[in-house]
Design an enzyme around this catalytic site. Sequence first.
Site, PDB file in Angstrom:
ATOM      1  N   VAL A  11      34.377  78.892  45.459  1.00 25.33           N
ATOM      2  CA  VAL A  11      34.936  78.936  46.816  1.00 25.33           C
ATOM      3  C   VAL A  11      35.893  77.778  47.043  1.00 25.33           C
ATOM      4  O   VAL A  11      37.002  77.947  47.565  1.00 25.33           O
ATOM      5  CB  VAL A  11      33.820  78.933  47.869  1.00 25.33           C
ATOM      6  CG1 VAL A  11      34.394  78.765  49.277  1.00 25.33           C
ATOM      7  CG2 VAL A  11      32.994  80.203  47.781  1.00 25.33           C
ATOM      8  N   PHE A 151      34.873  84.924  52.942  1.00 28.67           N
ATOM      9  CA  PHE A 151      34.572  86.313  52.611  1.00 28.67           C
ATOM     10  C   PHE A 151      35.352  86.712  51.360  1.00 28.67           C
ATOM     11  O   PHE A 151      36.086  87.703  51.345  1.00 28.67           O
ATOM     12  CB  PHE A 151      34.904  87.226  53.795  1.00 28.67           C
ATOM     13  CG  PHE A 151      34.156  86.876  55.051  1.00 28.67           C
ATOM     14  CD1 PHE A 151      32.860  87.317  55.249  1.00 28.67           C
ATOM     15  CD2 PHE A 151      34.743  86.074  56.017  1.00 28.67           C
ATOM     16  CE1 PHE A 151      32.161  86.978  56.399  1.00 28.67           C
ATOM     17  CE2 PHE A 151      34.059  85.731  57.175  1.00 28.67           C
ATOM     18  CZ  PHE A 151      32.759  86.179  57.367  1.00 28.67           C
ATOM     19  N   GLY A 256      24.700  91.987  41.794  1.00 27.20           N
ATOM     20  CA  GLY A 256      24.400  90.668  41.230  1.00 27.20           C
ATOM     21  C   GLY A 256      25.375  89.662  41.783  1.00 27.20           C
ATOM     22  O   GLY A 256      25.912  89.818  42.878  1.00 27.20           O
ATOM     23  N   CYS A 259      26.355  85.689  45.450  1.00 25.78           N
ATOM     24  CA  CYS A 259      26.222  85.820  46.907  1.00 25.78           C
ATOM     25  C   CYS A 259      25.100  86.757  47.334  1.00 25.78           C
ATOM     26  O   CYS A 259      24.154  86.324  48.001  1.00 25.78           O
ATOM     27  CB  CYS A 259      27.546  86.301  47.499  1.00 25.78           C
ATOM     28  SG  CYS A 259      28.882  85.099  47.342  1.00 25.78           S
TER      29      CYS A 259
END
Length: 429
Positions: A11, A151, A256, A259
Amino acid sequence: MNVVVIGTGYVGLTTAVSLAMQGHQVAGIDVDESKIIQLRQGKTPFYEPGLDEALPRVLGTGTLRFTTRLQDAAHEATVVFICVGTPSGADGSADLRFLLNAVDNLLELQEKTPAERVIAVKSTVPVGTTDYVAQQLQSFPELHVVSNPEFLREGSALRDALEPSRIVIGAETDRAFALMEQLYLGISAPRVLTTRANAEMIKYASNAFLATRISFMNELARLCDKLGTDVKTVARGMGLDSRIGPEFLQAGLGYGGSCFPKDTTALLQLAKQHEVSLTILEKVREVNLNQPEWFIRRMRDQLATLSGKRIAVLGLSFKPETDDIREAPSLKVLSLLLAEGADVAAYDPVASPSVQRIFPHVTYADTPYDACNGADAAILVTEWKECTQLDWVQVKERMSAPFLFDGRNAWPAKQLKDIGFSYTGVGRS
């Protein structure tokens, strides 16, 4: 704007690169010095399409730099993102140690170089965490603490960062909203401006709902298998309803990644702490955990036994276009096959080295065709194009027996049957 991103994982790095591409002056911070050296050389520590090309480009323009020292980078920053990991603890709840350590460092920074800043928590955290961070920093009224969840979808993360489906900002002051709007000025996307707690819940609820759709279809596939109906056709018919839509209706071997498994478990733990039972989500997790085992039983039924059989496993990452194997269904599939006494040959275009460290006794092939050499059966675990767009005549010539098990319903069933394969999908007639 001057921006600092604490944490250069999946991220954090994607966030830093995307903001630098938009012209902001960005500094990425990480305690791992070897990773910082690698990033300064323009090398990404993980596979993500587009990031390998974008990283050296923004390094070259000078809009992005990396350091291990927060003090060196953050004294001029207007926005500081916290993008550290929040892994599952022993009980499944989110482990916030890295986040709280970042907050301690920000306290020290603010004491030494006071300035107005936004502290934006982008890490996925339990509801109430960002409010707690605000309490820890309340002695500095010039700091604005916001929740700004991400997201990003692995495999399309950079595009999602540059062209987001929505921007969710949870804050308590008009000034905080204004500064975040200034940061995202060039991005056209729906805004949700709300409280910090609502923003955190939006993130958890989104992932939990998508996981629910997947597990619903996987459980429905088991019934379709018994009834002789085709879950893929059923999914298409469902998806044409505008109230449902086609996304995340694909039956397979389960979800999987970093998250869905972690966030559904964390949300269940949060509900348990508040004495609320999320029974649907509990079943979602249960279905996902045993979906690979259900499909391996289907293989065993077809082959009579897996012991001594050579099985080609095609695809190892949890989804295509990523090398992420966290909670990947392939790990469960490999474990089950080896426990049954199968001789396993596996192929993945990028994830094999990571899996090899866990399963050293599996044979790792350079191509999907090599994995199929002498195989009694092949199973599709991840729908990489390298594993779905194959010369099926050549595959059949290389295999010892014509058994194909399509764990993602991505192979051309009719074509394969016409060639002479025995084809088994997930809930397909």
